[in-house]
Design an enzyme around this catalytic site. Structure first.
Site, PDB file in Angstrom:
ATOM      1  N   ASP A  73      19.448  -7.002 -19.940  1.00 11.98           N
ATOM      2  CA  ASP A  73      19.120  -5.628 -20.360  1.00 11.98           C
ATOM      3  C   ASP A  73      19.992  -5.230 -21.552  1.00 11.98           C
ATOM      4  O   ASP A  73      19.511  -4.733 -22.569  1.00 11.98           O
ATOM      5  CB  ASP A  73      19.374  -4.711 -19.143  1.00 11.98           C
ATOM      6  CG  ASP A  73      19.290  -3.233 -19.473  1.00 11.98           C
ATOM      7  OD1 ASP A  73      18.319  -2.819 -20.117  1.00 11.98           O
ATOM      8  OD2 ASP A  73      20.219  -2.491 -19.064  1.00 11.98           O
ATOM      9  N   HIS A 133      13.451  -2.915 -13.771  1.00  8.21           N
ATOM     10  CA  HIS A 133      14.838  -2.436 -13.718  1.00  8.21           C
ATOM     11  C   HIS A 133      15.035  -0.988 -14.141  1.00  8.21           C
ATOM     12  O   HIS A 133      15.977  -0.345 -13.701  1.00  8.21           O
ATOM     13  CB  HIS A 133      15.775  -3.379 -14.492  1.00  8.21           C
ATOM     14  CG  HIS A 133      15.824  -3.140 -15.974  1.00  8.21           C
ATOM     15  ND1 HIS A 133      14.986  -3.771 -16.846  1.00  8.21           N
ATOM     16  CD2 HIS A 133      16.609  -2.338 -16.734  1.00  8.21           C
ATOM     17  CE1 HIS A 133      15.256  -3.376 -18.086  1.00  8.21           C
ATOM     18  NE2 HIS A 133      16.239  -2.500 -18.051  1.00  8.21           N
ATOM     19  N   GLU A 169      14.989   4.614 -12.431  1.00 11.06           N
ATOM     20  CA  GLU A 169      15.881   5.503 -13.151  1.00 11.06           C
ATOM     21  C   GLU A 169      15.114   6.437 -14.090  1.00 11.06           C
ATOM     22  O   GLU A 169      15.417   7.612 -14.207  1.00 11.06           O
ATOM     23  CB  GLU A 169      16.906   4.691 -13.965  1.00 11.06           C
ATOM     24  CG  GLU A 169      17.980   5.601 -14.546  1.00 11.06           C
ATOM     25  CD  GLU A 169      19.075   4.830 -15.262  1.00 11.06           C
ATOM     26  OE1 GLU A 169      18.984   3.607 -15.356  1.00 11.06           O
ATOM     27  OE2 GLU A 169      20.014   5.502 -15.728  1.00 11.06           O
ATOM     28  N   ASP A 170      14.144   5.892 -14.785  1.00 11.78           N
ATOM     29  CA  ASP A 170      13.509   6.644 -15.872  1.00 11.78           C
ATOM     30  C   ASP A 170      12.118   7.180 -15.569  1.00 11.78           C
ATOM     31  O   ASP A 170      11.485   7.763 -16.425  1.00 11.78           O
ATOM     32  CB  ASP A 170      13.419   5.753 -17.130  1.00 11.78           C
ATOM     33  CG  ASP A 170      14.804   5.394 -17.656  1.00 11.78           C
ATOM     34  OD1 ASP A 170      15.747   6.127 -17.335  1.00 11.78           O
ATOM     35  OD2 ASP A 170      14.925   4.389 -18.377  1.00 11.78           O
TER      36      ASP A 170
HETATM   37 MN    MN Z   1      17.083  -1.125 -19.551  1.00  8.97          MN
END
Ligand code: MN
Length: 498
Positions: free
Chosen positions: A142, A74, A78-79
């Site tokens: 999350d 997840h 994004e990271d």
């Molecule tokens: Mn997260």
């Protein structure tokens, strides 16, 4: 590739762990671990630990291997430099779409006032939920892990994140019926938002728990005995302590007088069949005198979030008042895991009928029709009126945060409505046509005005005109649901054009 924590995920996995499922989860783990290589959390943990914890929560509530894989992945797009199309190439469209949904939810801009930001968050959440409810469930998992590790962040961030969790994620967990996650989130928020009361309640509960425990274990023993005599099987029986935040809210209602709270610890009896719940109630009432007016049958009249159980308060051993909660295993799963329990059942029992109830918004995007109709309604309605409308704010407050009631059709179907809803709201909840043609209404057999406020459990019959007819614009003065409001607007607008 083995990992100790990955093994724990497999242990928590509630579906049959086929080789295919095990491989998918393992591959997602390997991919995510490589992508997050060298990244650390504020706690000092390797970043992958957060992905693993998120995935474990998903496994515990009974989600399938694809959702768990998406949970592991997840934060990848994004990271880390890994692009979404790499995830799609390796894991397919269904998983990459989920990861994309979570990434989009994460990219919320912190602009404007708190209310504006709050609504923007909520709006994105609804859109994501309406396209694939699993995105919201991953986001909840999350958030739960982020809340558990909140102590490593600055006090300002702690406050902001805890407040956001209380405002947005708790109501969503509640509406999805995931009681287990909802209560954990609430208690964690409580700890950061109101630390003094949190510490006070924690101590209070521990003290009373110690005192109550011996009566509870005595009652459990006696109840087990009675069941043995009757030949009815108990799946499980145990004492459960009320969550800190729920206890705090209840205490506030009772002038902080803990001697008036009977469900501080409750005995939970889990049986096999629905009919056993009523038999169990009889067995328990025969042994212990019930407190008048405290028997609640949420099986025949479930709570608006779908919660089902029988609650009763009894004079237990030595006359101590205590609450007993009776439910089937299925009701228990649904109370703890909510919407997630449906996945579990439909897969476990190889019963695809639940999936037949899905609305296919896209190839793999599913929203269960009955269970999540409110998500659909919010989305549709929002499309119609646009996002910045002042009414959007009003509507959200009514549709989402207001208490819900259940009303029945003459056929016994349950219609869920916000509190203070009227027969017109009821009519539009059944069908637009019925709403438009409404000319009168009966509640529990008696004619009522159309602005009558329906109460929980009432039976509503809508009287309709035989001819086609348009709604009355004056209804806008009293309707409570956004669906009714939007339809009345739409229909009467057409009228003006003619
Ligand atoms: Mn997260």
């Amino acid at each position: 590739m083995t990992n100790k924590f990955l093994e724990e995920i497999f242990k928590s996995f509630k579906l049959p762990l086929t080789e295919k499922r095990r491989r998918l989860i393992t591959e997602a783990f390997v991919f995510a671990q490589k992508a997050h290589q060298g990244q650390k959390r504020k706690s000092g943990d390797d970043y992958i630990q957060h992905s693993l914890e998120t995935a474990k929560i998903l496994a515990e509530i009974g989600m399938g291997s694809k959702t768990i894989a998406a949970g592991l992945l997840h934060d990848v797009s994004e990271d880390t430099p890994i692009q979404l199309d790499e995830i799609e190439k390796k894991f397919g469209k269904e998983i990459s779409t989920m990861v994309d949904g979570i990434t989009k939810l994460g990219k919320i801009k912190l602009r404007g006032s708190r209310e504006e930001y709050f609504l923007e968050n909520l709006r994105k959440m609804f859109l994501a939920m309406a396209s694939d409810i699993r995105v919201a469930i991953i986001k909840l998992a999350d958030r739960l892990h982020n809340m558990k590790t909140l102590s490593y962040l600055s006090p300002e961030k702690q406050q902001r994140i805890a407040q956001e969790t209380m405002d947005i994620y708790v109501p969503i967990a509640n509406r999805l019926g995931i009681g287990g996650i909802k209560e954990q989130l609430e208690d964690l928020c409580f700890q950061y938002l109101d630390p003094d009361n949190w510490a006070y309640i924690k101590e209070l509960r521990e003290k009373h728990y110690k005192q109550g425990e011996k009566y509870i274990s005595k009652a459990i023993k006696e109840i087990k005995n009675e069941f043995k005599k009757s030949g009815i099987e108990i799946k499980e029986i145990y004492g459960r302590a009320k969550s800190l935040y729920r206890l705090f809210l209840k205490l506030k209602k009772y002038e902080m007088d803990i001697s008036r709270i009977y469900d501080l610890i409750a005995i939970r009896v889990i049986v096999v069949e629905v009919v056993n719940c009523y038999e169990a109630l009889g067995i328990i009432h025969k042994k212990y005198r019930p407190l008048v007016g405290r028997i609640k049958d949420y099986i025949s009249l479930p709570k608006p979030n779908g919660y089902q159980s029988i609650h009763t308060t009894i004079f237990g051993p030595e006359g101590k008042l205590m609450e007993v909660q009776i439910r089937t295993e299925k009701m228990h799963q649904e109370a703890e895991f909510g919407i997630a329990a449906h996945w579990l059942y439909s897969e476990k029992e190889k019963n695809k009928s639940f999936f037949k109830k899905y609305i296919y918004a896209g190839a793999k995007n599913k929203v269960p029709k009955e269970e999540l109709r409110w998500v659909e309604q919010l989305r549709d309605w929002q499309k119609e009126i646009g996002r910045d409308d002042e009414e959007f704010i009003q509507g959200l407050k009514i549709d989402f945060f207001k208490k819900r009631i259940f009303a029945f059709t003459p056929m016994g179907d349950i219609i869920e409505l916000p509190e203070e809803a009227t027969p017109v709201d009821f009519a539009y909840s059944i069908h637009t046509e019925i709403g438009n043609k409404t000319i009168g209404a009966k509640v529990d057999g008696k004619i009522v005005p159309l602005d009558y406020q329906i109460k929980n459990g009432q039976m509503v019959e809508i009287l309709v005109s035989k001819e086609n007819k348009l709604p009355n614009r004056k209804w806008l003065n009293f309707v409570k649901t956004s669906t009714a409001r939007a339809q009345i607007r739409k229909q009467t607008k057409k009228d003006n054009l003619l």
